[in-house]
Write a protein that holds these residues in place. Structure first.
Motif, PDB file in Angstrom:
ATOM      1  N   TRP B 190      -6.432  60.518 -38.119  1.00  0.00           N
ATOM      2  CA  TRP B 190      -5.201  60.055 -37.460  1.00  0.00           C
ATOM      3  C   TRP B 190      -5.100  60.607 -36.048  1.00  0.00           C
ATOM      4  O   TRP B 190      -4.755  59.900 -35.102  1.00  0.00           O
ATOM      5  N   LYS B 191      -5.447  61.860 -35.895  1.00  0.00           N
ATOM      6  CA  LYS B 191      -5.380  62.457 -34.553  1.00  0.00           C
ATOM      7  C   LYS B 191      -6.394  61.840 -33.610  1.00  0.00           C
ATOM      8  O   LYS B 191      -6.153  61.683 -32.419  1.00  0.00           O
ATOM      9  N   GLU B 192      -7.564  61.528 -34.139  1.00  0.00           N
ATOM     10  CA  GLU B 192      -8.556  60.860 -33.291  1.00  0.00           C
ATOM     11  C   GLU B 192      -8.049  59.496 -32.846  1.00  0.00           C
ATOM     12  O   GLU B 192      -8.237  59.087 -31.700  1.00  0.00           O
ATOM     13  N   LYS B 193      -7.396  58.812 -33.797  1.00  0.00           N
ATOM     14  CA  LYS B 193      -6.849  57.502 -33.449  1.00  0.00           C
ATOM     15  C   LYS B 193      -5.827  57.652 -32.321  1.00  0.00           C
ATOM     16  O   LYS B 193      -5.833  56.895 -31.343  1.00  0.00           O
ATOM     17  N   GLN B 194      -4.974  58.649 -32.452  1.00  0.00           N
ATOM     18  CA  GLN B 194      -3.971  58.886 -31.399  1.00  0.00           C
ATOM     19  C   GLN B 194      -4.635  59.211 -30.067  1.00  0.00           C
ATOM     20  O   GLN B 194      -4.227  58.725 -29.020  1.00  0.00           O
ATOM     21  N   PHE B 195      -5.660  60.029 -30.115  1.00  0.00           N
ATOM     22  CA  PHE B 195      -6.381  60.397 -28.890  1.00  0.00           C
ATOM     23  C   PHE B 195      -6.982  59.164 -28.217  1.00  0.00           C
ATOM     24  O   PHE B 195      -6.883  58.989 -27.001  1.00  0.00           O
ATOM     25  N   LEU B 196      -7.592  58.298 -29.032  1.00  0.00           N
ATOM     26  CA  LEU B 196      -8.179  57.077 -28.480  1.00  0.00           C
ATOM     27  C   LEU B 196      -7.107  56.220 -27.808  1.00  0.00           C
ATOM     28  O   LEU B 196      -7.300  55.707 -26.691  1.00  0.00           O
ATOM     29  N   THR B 197      -5.987  56.082 -28.485  1.00  0.00           N
ATOM     30  CA  THR B 197      -4.893  55.265 -27.957  1.00  0.00           C
ATOM     31  C   THR B 197      -4.394  55.844 -26.636  1.00  0.00           C
ATOM     32  O   THR B 197      -4.228  55.126 -25.631  1.00  0.00           O
ATOM     33  N   GLN B 198      -4.186  57.126 -26.646  1.00  0.00           N
ATOM     34  CA  GLN B 198      -3.681  57.859 -25.494  1.00  0.00           C
ATOM     35  C   GLN B 198      -4.608  57.701 -24.278  1.00  0.00           C
ATOM     36  O   GLN B 198      -4.156  57.492 -23.169  1.00  0.00           O
ATOM     37  N   ARG B 199      -5.898  57.828 -24.541  1.00  0.00           N
ATOM     38  CA  ARG B 199      -6.860  57.738 -23.447  1.00  0.00           C
ATOM     39  C   ARG B 199      -7.310  56.300 -23.186  1.00  0.00           C
ATOM     40  O   ARG B 199      -8.220  56.076 -22.393  1.00  0.00           O
ATOM     41  N   LYS B 200      -6.672  55.357 -23.889  1.00  0.00           N
ATOM     42  CA  LYS B 200      -7.018  53.952 -23.698  1.00  0.00           C
ATOM     43  C   LYS B 200      -8.512  53.686 -23.953  1.00  0.00           C
ATOM     44  O   LYS B 200      -9.145  52.853 -23.294  1.00  0.00           O
ATOM     45  N   LEU B 201      -9.046  54.441 -24.884  1.00  0.00           N
ATOM     46  CA  LEU B 201     -10.429  54.201 -25.307  1.00  0.00           C
ATOM     47  C   LEU B 201     -10.420  53.256 -26.509  1.00  0.00           C
ATOM     48  O   LEU B 201      -9.509  53.286 -27.320  1.00  0.00           O
ATOM     49  N   ARG B 202     -11.417  52.435 -26.598  1.00  0.00           N
ATOM     50  CA  ARG B 202     -11.538  51.630 -27.814  1.00  0.00           C
ATOM     51  C   ARG B 202     -13.009  51.541 -28.235  1.00  0.00           C
ATOM     52  O   ARG B 202     -13.824  50.970 -27.524  1.00  0.00           O
ATOM     53  N   PRO B 203     -13.335  52.143 -29.363  1.00  0.00           N
ATOM     54  CA  PRO B 203     -14.706  52.042 -29.846  1.00  0.00           C
ATOM     55  C   PRO B 203     -15.061  50.591 -30.177  1.00  0.00           C
ATOM     56  O   PRO B 203     -14.181  49.767 -30.432  1.00  0.00           O
ATOM     57  N   PHE B 204     -16.364  50.300 -30.127  1.00  0.00           N
ATOM     58  CA  PHE B 204     -16.820  49.062 -30.753  1.00  0.00           C
ATOM     59  C   PHE B 204     -16.945  49.402 -32.239  1.00  0.00           C
ATOM     60  O   PHE B 204     -17.956  49.955 -32.677  1.00  0.00           O
ATOM     61  N   TYR B 205     -15.884  49.097 -32.993  1.00  0.00           N
ATOM     62  CA  TYR B 205     -15.883  49.433 -34.410  1.00  0.00           C
ATOM     63  C   TYR B 205     -16.939  48.613 -35.135  1.00  0.00           C
ATOM     64  O   TYR B 205     -17.298  47.528 -34.714  1.00  0.00           O
ATOM     65  N   MET B 206     -17.356  49.131 -36.248  1.00  0.00           N
ATOM     66  CA  MET B 206     -18.324  48.406 -37.068  1.00  0.00           C
ATOM     67  C   MET B 206     -17.794  47.031 -37.436  1.00  0.00           C
ATOM     68  O   MET B 206     -18.526  46.043 -37.440  1.00  0.00           O
TER      69      MET B 206
END
Lengths: 308, 308, 308, 308, 308, 308
Positions: B190-206
């Motif tokens: 959950w925290k990683e998800k928040q970090f991604l959102t915060q930094r406007k990062l988006r992985p290429f999810y599987m």
């Protein structure tokens, strides 16, 4: 298998015998497993960051506790039910991976709190370096502490792979704190040999035990009144304990280790002990059961009288 | 098996074919395995002090090099003998157990010296935290470096089990150095998800890859010109790569990872890559062979032309 | 598990269901397992003297027969009970260790006698070189024989490790006897590639099957009327068949191999087939079961009509 | 690994992060693991007395719970932290070895009491016959219950190895109680086929799913409003789930089983489900992790809204 | 673990301690591992084409060398650093699969060249038949050679599985060349018994050693001055050496084999020795370590004085 | 390995040595393996429904018979070819899973019919509860029967896990039929101890054997003339027999069990014996071979004279 008839397992209002015990050493139940009342505490520490060759001692504590579910609670040799002294099982201590020292500190802190509660501490490793944490804690309380080390190796290097707190150096660190007595050693480095000579230390080598050069009395006499016992399980012969990182041939038999421990507990005050460096994946399942039985018997030796 | 007819093994004046090759990647021999002449260097690092669950990635490099002895040196897809670019195998880097940072520094130092020799570095782990050492070294030389991470997990925690340099945090540390592009992720905290959102990062999810939401071009476009590729082998599907610590279902196929790497190497300058977190004891021997073949093919993709 | 209700197991005058079947393929009993009446014969050959890397294919036949005890005798896809064609299991052929040629001769001799008895031969290996014995026997009887090889490797070396009769050379030897059609190849040596080019041979590469370049019809059309099928089980994908010596990624699925075999058996006369190079110790038990089911289904495909 | 930062582990007044969680599914802690408050209950039943070939499903529940310690609590697909519905883990139910019926009765009794507490029951087997106990309990409460069976086998024998309550017969017994819908079947006995024909039952065979003959809607439509889902994990493909007794080739993928379960939970009232017949010793550790993740996701699908 | 402090590992100009040693026996480095200067040579031969039951001795040499990395270089019993005599490790001899005789010839040729260089040869098998190659080579140089065989089996068949050069016949072949003395035998065929009687040979049976009927002196006295020692590791008790093809109960202890070898090396000229038939996959990792230590100690016994 | 020269294997008119023997104990062939003529019968029973911890004794009989293929038929100690008394191998008895009693009845029925044929019965388990079936059958024929139990545990519980017929209770049931003499016991429950005291029973504890308190004569004297011997293989030391469910340290050596059995067979009439509770998956393959050799030698001890 256990004779649970007399210590029924109850859970949530259910009939006896519906549920198996939680993962607690020997499957004990309250009041015997209760932290407040138990005189003995099992402390599992699944940490193995500095082991060199075959890793896996992090899985040692869990494997021993799993196997302990199948112990008979009655001990034929001692003719008593050892668990009645109370044996509580703490949850596994979480590894701290910043550095070996930090993890040793964590162990020290936990052990200290258990000493204050007047528990017999049984540390299940995990790698041998964790024993330093326990010794530090006991040294504070028992200034005349000596350490009995049952081990195939001296573990007296000054530094190894860049750390002074790895498993290969840990008895050197402990020796800086208090006297040590080494039993069962059968493998040394040249520098360790020099260090022993220099410090006028002489282990009770495995060959001394076999040849009869070293007697049980000599071993006991080498110790102070308050003793912490650290057992690197590789002290045992590889025929019964192959599940270690460096399985040196020609080790102790089951009977030999019991005889030593029986003598020590009879004449000295054993404040705590540990079983370290068990790598369950490297040998058959019989190894975990042997160590569970060893831990249980050592509790029996150390705590001869039942208070309840 | 290898077709060694054309690259005879000689040893100490013996006839061809009397001795097997030493433990060098793909069993290569001089001049192809010669450090001076080889354009590629295999750097095995058997270190896994911060892995949480199933240890054993310390044995990964050896297992991959063992399996590589049985590779065909000719690659059917590329229709060439990849080894002719020269692939030298360094001895395994000795673990430094004082702290994760110290070990990362050691890797950084070794990689730097290889960069100066203008080698393509192929790091074989060992745990994922080691990649930070490599990235630091490359960042120095290639200021615009970006990192392509193929991984089932984001590894973006800030701290884990008391260290900021464990495998669970390593992409967070790398992200502090340079842009990252994450591909194949299918498990997050959950925290990683928040970090991604915060930094406007988006992985290429599987799931993006499976559904076709993410194209190869998008992945390539997300990268700068100079790219370091870090592959946590758990990005692969557990059906072909169960030998990892945390084998998340629904991962990449053999063809998917090759397609991504082919696209990236065609359009970008790949300065080095790694294969991390392989725990050979947790799956069948086919896993080591697959990774040996993957490493060999990636060298082929990255070094399209042979100079000799 | 088997539905033995309709084919009761009797032994020595005992009631049905007291004893388990002997170790006969699929646990069949007389008359279905009777050598005289059975139209199909399972020939297990536990020999692996020339395998290079991971040995153990000597244990393949036993493992397949063990697993076959748990097959359903009814086949859902074919909607029939295949065993009714009669499947007899010979005892394992004793290895002859003087040289690979001698062992190949022994297999040839045994297969010839089975051909004379008009049996469908199902050879369970053991190493791939044994297939030469079977092909020689069939070539005598069927002068226009062609061989369909399902294999990850071409096995077209001229010599390897000092013998022309090892597993790496065996299709070269077979090709000297009769035309071959190779399907599923995905790994070649440079010399094998040259040999193919020189002889104007072109395998149906695995990539041809995946890309749709090669159709089932093309494969079937490449064969003569009388066909021997040799299956190196490494043609299957390592996800379902890791238990082989050299498990090349990106192999055939269960459905692909069945489709090929169904097409071939529909349009050609399959005189015999083999399953070779299965090393049961290198993967999970599911591999043996898969091969038992494959062998059983191939018998069903090859023998469409039941005579009894 | 888990992101435990937000749900700190505390034990006996210790700082956060000193101790690892007890062996509770997903390592949850109160209040989420509390039996009173949790809406979901994990019920582990380590019993496998009637399994025929490869035993070991008795170790399934423990292996799944062990692996669940490493689950991420946040689910990427559902974008929520599933555990917040509360998931309590009961201790393992003690086997009752007098007869299969007696054990089925014990399971029935335990499940009934959980139904009365309005819990979603997640039964972890153990052998498939235990599902009958759960179905009996639910049938009492939900008279219109139907059972969705995901399984490679029909399990419709009338008797097997002298019992009508073994794993091979269990769906026959369940079918005597309530309607069943079978999905993923790919292996049948001749008598089972006859039984299906006679009763005008038709499974959704695995081949129907692959060919597209059977749609998700058809599967869902075949069920009543209240559904119990029993999953024999051999329904999954052996490439991802070799750790079963009879691993039939060509099974369900991870995505397929999730799609079916998502559809069913969206349109029906799933009252409980089970994961049965997992034999951890027969495959790599990835299998246990996959099932832990599957169980967790199914809880998420079944309990879409969080009340707390 | 090793005390490498005094023999620093250097590689390519790097600081001490950056790289681990290459795969050389005991991880030695020049000058000690240098072929020219070393007085001892380790010759690994990974060949096992004629073994009958459990194959895998081809992996023996590699396993022993792997394990030897963790030996202490200082020997406690001998109170010296044995490696200082120089121990060079040749690459593994490539198998020659045309026939057992061809492979024996290859070994003979290699050993001869080492004899000419005046090296103590330590052959690591691989199957027992390879010893014939070594004996042939030594017999040429030492016409009065006798062979001391430590083995659970007599290996005196005339032919087995079609060859006179398989492991079961090899001492018969050697006996045709020179006198043999057999120690530790505890399993014989009827024909071997007849052969022994006929030739008036009498092994020192294991029961003779246990009962004290056979003394160390008698064993030594049965040998000529120049002795080659061939050790089939199944001479050791299965409790410490289960990793063999046919593990006969009631074998030698660690101390027994050392005592015999110490006596022989003290009074005779041991020209070379071998450790054969080790199948690492059939037992725990402790077996490989035991054999590495045995090989190292035997070098120490055989080469009492250090020249450098 | 076997010396089959004198007992050639023939199959279907083939030359000697073309086929390996079927899976019959020790690979015997007619007339020695013929049920009519053989004086001894091997009865394999693959059943383990009531074992508590580590299952797998169902695989014991097959593993012992597999290993027996590699026995030498000549026995060095007895100086004779034991198989000449005739040893026939029955197919495995099919498990009956309705309840432990039903399975015990099945064993009883089979054993009775063998007694009527005047065979020496050698029962290979499977779990210990099956011995009750054999004892019941023998008690009928030999009213003065006593039972010698070699076992690490007393197995004297009255009930366990809901059954009176599980492995933990089986000697209690047998004791209700006839006198028992227990040897090698080293683990007891409190209730079992009370029961022993109450009934004035005293096992020959393992410690009695080690200390010399119990002599072979005392053991023999404790038995009646007709003796059935039941061996729970966990009586052996875990160093040579780790492959059991509950491997208690400090058990019998190979020599100790042979000495006891030799004494008993010399002075008493042994009507049958069994080897129970062998779990082949829990230890190395050496365990199966040891038990095959033990069974073979016990046949030799029990049947001193050959009639043919």
């Amino acid at each position: 298998m256990n004779d649970r008839d007399c210590h029924p397992r109850r859970f949530a209002g259910w009939d006896e015998g519906t549920f198996l015990p939680h993962e607690v050493f020997a499957g004990l139940e309250p009041p015997y497993s209760d932290l407040q009342q138990a005189r003995t505490v099992i402390l599992p520490v699944p940490y193995d960051s500095t082991s060199e060759w075959r890793s896996g001692s992090r899985r040692g504590p869990q494997a021993i506790i799993d196997a302990s579910q199948y112990l008979e609670l009655y001990d034929l040799e001692l003719d008593r039910e050892i668990y009645k002294v109370g044996i509580s099982t703490l949850p596994q201590v979480e590894p701290l991976l910043s550095s070996p020292q930090d993890m040793i500190d964590r162990v020290c802190k936990v052990v200290k709190s258990l000493i204050q509660k007047e528990k017999l501490v049984v540390l299940l490793g995990g790698e041998h370096s964790l024993s330093l944490g326990a010794v530090r804690a006991f040294k504070d309380m028992f200034p005349e502490l000596s350490v009995l080390q049952l081990d195939a190796h001296a573990d007296l290097r000054d530094e190894y792979l860049g750390t002074k707190y790895g498993q290969a150096c840990i008895m050197r660190r402990i020796f800086e704190l208090c006297p040590i007595s080494q039993v069962g050693v059968r493998s040394l480095s040249w520098k360790e040999k020099q260090f022993l000579t220099q410090r006028k230390l002489r282990p009770f080598y495995m060959s001394d035990l076999t040849s009869g050069t070293a007697s049980l009395d000599q071993i006991v006499d080498s110790l102070s009144e308050d003793v912490y016992v650290t057992i690197d399980v590789d002290v045992l012969d590889p025929s019964i304990m192959p599940a270690v990182g460096t399985p040196e041939p020609h080790g102790m038999s089951w009977r030999q280790i019991l005889d030593i421990m029986e003598s020590v507990t009879l004449r000295k005050h054993v404040v705590g002990f540990d079983l370290m460096e068990f790598c369950p994946g490297e040998g058959p399942g019989s190894c975990a059961y042997l160590l569970a039985k060893l831990a249980y018997k050592l509790v029996g030796y150390t705590m001869p009288q039942e208070r309840r």
